[in-house]
Design an enzyme around this catalytic site. Structure first.
Site, PDB file in Angstrom:
ATOM      1  N   MET A 114      39.246  28.370  31.616  1.00 39.32           N
ATOM      2  CA  MET A 114      40.230  29.444  31.450  1.00 39.32           C
ATOM      3  C   MET A 114      40.786  29.814  32.820  1.00 39.32           C
ATOM      4  SD  MET A 114      38.549  31.865  28.626  1.00 39.32           S
ATOM      5  CE  MET A 114      38.171  31.209  27.013  1.00 39.32           C
ATOM      6  N   GLN A 161      47.272  35.829  50.167  1.00 41.29           N
ATOM      7  CA  GLN A 161      46.438  34.661  49.874  1.00 41.29           C
ATOM      8  C   GLN A 161      47.236  33.515  49.258  1.00 41.29           C
ATOM      9  OE1 GLN A 161      43.976  37.025  47.098  1.00 41.29           O
ATOM     10  NE2 GLN A 161      43.912  35.208  45.813  1.00 41.29           N
ATOM     11  N   ASP A 164      35.824  29.609  40.865  1.00 38.93           N
ATOM     12  CA  ASP A 164      36.317  29.554  42.246  1.00 38.93           C
ATOM     13  C   ASP A 164      35.107  29.376  43.165  1.00 38.93           C
ATOM     14  OD1 ASP A 164      39.338  30.291  41.988  1.00 38.93           O
ATOM     15  OD2 ASP A 164      38.288  31.645  40.662  1.00 38.93           O
ATOM     16  N   LEU A 220      44.798  38.740  32.606  1.00 32.15           N
ATOM     17  CA  LEU A 220      43.381  38.612  32.267  1.00 32.15           C
ATOM     18  C   LEU A 220      43.150  37.756  31.026  1.00 32.15           C
ATOM     19  CD1 LEU A 220      42.128  42.266  32.937  1.00 32.15           C
ATOM     20  CD2 LEU A 220      42.298  40.344  34.517  1.00 32.15           C
ATOM     21  N   HIS A 221      42.013  37.067  31.039  1.00 32.26           N
ATOM     22  CA  HIS A 221      41.587  36.240  29.906  1.00 32.26           C
ATOM     23  C   HIS A 221      40.084  36.453  29.719  1.00 32.26           C
ATOM     24  CE1 HIS A 221      40.063  33.672  33.070  1.00 32.26           C
ATOM     25  NE2 HIS A 221      41.280  33.548  33.573  1.00 32.26           N
ATOM     26  N   HIS A 252      37.709  36.476  32.805  1.00 34.49           N
ATOM     27  CA  HIS A 252      37.635  37.753  33.542  1.00 34.49           C
ATOM     28  C   HIS A 252      36.759  38.746  32.763  1.00 34.49           C
ATOM     29  CE1 HIS A 252      41.828  36.422  34.915  1.00 34.49           C
ATOM     30  NE2 HIS A 252      41.174  36.546  36.051  1.00 34.49           N
TER      31      HIS A 252
HETATM   32  P1  AMP Z   1      41.537  35.607  39.532  1.00 30.74           P
HETATM   33  O1  AMP Z   1      42.242  36.668  38.764  1.00 30.74           O
HETATM   34  O2  AMP Z   1      41.961  34.220  39.170  1.00 30.74           O
HETATM   35  O3  AMP Z   1      41.524  35.868  41.013  1.00 30.74           O
HETATM   36  O4  AMP Z   1      40.014  35.682  39.076  1.00 30.74           O
HETATM   37  C1  AMP Z   1      39.281  36.867  39.218  1.00 30.74           C
HETATM   38  C2  AMP Z   1      37.808  36.548  39.058  1.00 30.74           C
HETATM   39  O5  AMP Z   1      37.585  35.961  37.765  1.00 30.74           O
HETATM   40  C3  AMP Z   1      37.320  35.518  40.097  1.00 30.74           C
HETATM   41  O6  AMP Z   1      36.023  35.875  40.522  1.00 30.74           O
HETATM   42  C4  AMP Z   1      37.320  34.245  39.300  1.00 30.74           C
HETATM   43  O7  AMP Z   1      36.416  33.270  39.796  1.00 30.74           O
HETATM   44  C5  AMP Z   1      36.909  34.735  37.925  1.00 30.74           C
HETATM   45  N1  AMP Z   1      37.330  33.769  36.895  1.00 30.74           N
HETATM   46  C6  AMP Z   1      38.549  33.171  36.797  1.00 30.74           C
HETATM   47  N2  AMP Z   1      38.555  32.298  35.763  1.00 30.74           N
HETATM   48  C7  AMP Z   1      37.309  32.341  35.217  1.00 30.74           C
HETATM   49  C8  AMP Z   1      36.676  31.656  34.132  1.00 30.74           C
HETATM   50  N3  AMP Z   1      37.316  30.741  33.410  1.00 30.74           N
HETATM   51  N4  AMP Z   1      35.379  31.954  33.849  1.00 30.74           N
HETATM   52  C9  AMP Z   1      34.706  32.874  34.592  1.00 30.74           C
HETATM   53  N5  AMP Z   1      35.246  33.547  35.624  1.00 30.74           N
HETATM   54  C10 AMP Z   1      36.530  33.287  35.942  1.00 30.74           C
END
Ligand code: AMP
Length: 280
Positions: A186, A61, A152, A33-34, A37
Site C-alpha cells: 500500500m 524531502q 520505508d 492515508l490508506h 498508515h
Molecule cells: P508516508 O505518508 O508515505 O510518508 O508514510 C507515513 C508512514 O506510514 C511511514 O512511516 C511509512 O513507512 C508508513 N507506511 C507507508 N505505507 C505503509 C504500508 N503499506 N504499510 C505500513 N506502513 C506504511
C-alpha cells in the site's frame, strides 16, 4: 479528535498532557492515508494514552518538484479515516508553521553512508529533508513512541540515527508493510496509477518474492540479474534492486547463508516511482 494547525498550540497542549505523565504515540505522514498508515495508528493506540498523527507534505524531502506537485492530497477523507480509527489528535501544519524562518535553514545531519546508498543515491537530499522536518516535528510533539513503517526501510534506519543525533528519548517502533490482496505494498502513490499500471505494479512484489524463493548461499549476482530482467520485462524502469544486510543495508554479493538479508527495490512505472522491500 482534536485538530491543530498551529505548532505553538499543539506543543502547549501536549506539554500539559506530558506533565500528567501520559504516554504518547506519534505517526508522521504525508497524508493520502490508506490502511498501511492506519495500521500505525492502531499500533500506537494499543500502547499509548494519546495518539497523534501529522499530515504534512514536506517540500524539502522532494528532490523532484513534479513529484511534490503531483503528490495526492485527500485531506477531508484523511480526517474522516483518522476519526474512525480513533486517533486522538491530528496536526495539519502549513509550511510556515514548520519552517517559520523559511526552508533554507542552516542544517546538516551526519547520516554517514546511509545518505548516499539506495534511496539516498537516487534521491539526492531526500534524507536531509526527511531529517529536517522530523527534527521540527519531534520537537513540537515530543512523543514517547514514534511509529514508522517497514515499507520505508532505509528511512527507519535514518530516523533511528536522527533520534541519536538530536539526543531524544523517543522510542522507534516499526510496523510491517501492509499489502493489497495481490501483494502490492500500500502506498499513497498507488493512487496515481492507471488501471493498467495498477495491474502491472504487482510485479515489484513478485520480483521480491522471486528473490526470496530462489535465494541460496554463495554469489548473488545471477539472482539479482534475474530479478532485474524480470521487473524490466514488466515495463518498469529500475532505479535499483539490491540484496543487502538487513542490519546495515550494505550490499551483499556473496551470502554466507546466515546473515539476515533484505531485498529492496525502487522502480518507475511511467511517471510513478514505487519502492518496496522484503526481509528474506
Ligand atoms: P508516508 O505518508 O508515505 O510518508 O508514510 C507515513 C508512514 O506510514 C511511514 O512511516 C511509512 O513507512 C508508513 N507506511 C507507508 N505505507 C505503509 C504500508 N503499506 N504499510 C505500513 N506502513 C506504511
Amino acid at each position: 479528535m482534536i485538530l491543530f494547525k498551529k505548532a505553538g498550540e499543539i506543543n502547549n497542549y501536549l506539554s500539559q498532557q506530558n506533565k500528567k505523565g501520559i504516554q504518547s504515540g506519534f505517526v508522521p505522514t504525508l497524508g493520502a492515508l490508506h490502511a498501511g498508515h492506519l495500521s500505525l495508528i492502531e499500533a500506537s493506540k494499543k500502547k499509548n494514552d494519546i495518539t497523534i498523527c501529522s499530515i504534512f507534505v514536506n517540500p524539502t524531502q522532494f528532490n523532484d518538484p513534479a513529484d511534490f506537485e503531483k503528490y495526492p492530497v485527500t485531506i477531508e477523507n484523511d480526517i474522516y479515516l483518522l476519526e474512525k480509527a480513533g486517533c486522538d489528535i491530528v496536526f495539519l501544519p502549513s509550511a510556515e508553521e514548520i519552517y517559520p524562518n523559511g526552508t533554507h535553514e542552516n542544517f546538516h545531519y551526519d547520516l554517514g553512508y546511509l545518505e548516499n546508498i539506495l534511496e539516498g543515491k537516487y534521491r539526492p537530499g531526500h534524507f536531509q529533508g526527511v531529517c529536517q522536518v522530523m527534527d521540527h516535528l519531534l520537537k513540537i510533539i515530543s512523543p514517547t513512541n514514534l511509529y514508522l513503517g517497514q515499507k520505508d526501510y532505509q528511512q527507519c534506519m535514518v530516523l533511528k540515527r536522527l533520534v541519536e543525533i538530536i539526543n531524544l528519548k523517543t522510542n522507534i517502533i516499526i510496523s510491517p508493510t501492509l499489502r493489497e490482496t495481490d501483494g502490492l505494498a500500500m502506498s499513497s502513490r498507488n493512487m496515481r496509477l492507471s488501471e493498467t499500471e495498477r495491474k502491472q505494479a504487482v510485479s515489484i512484489f513478485e520480483t521480491l518474492s522471486l528473490i526470496k524463493d530462489e535465494l541460496n548461499p554463495g554469489n548473488l549476482d545471477n539472482l539479482k540479474q534475474k530479478a532485474i530482467d524480470h521487473l524490466s520485462s514488466k515495463g518498469f524502469k529500475i532505479d535499483y534492486i539490491e540484496i543487502a544486510d538487513a542490519a546495515t543495508l550494505n550490499t551483499i554479493e556473496n551470502w554466507d547463508g546466515s546473515t539476515k538479508l533484505v531485498a529492496l527495490c525502487a522502480a518507475f512505472l511511467h511517471e510513478v516511482r514505487l519502492i518496496d522491500n522484503m526481509l528474506l
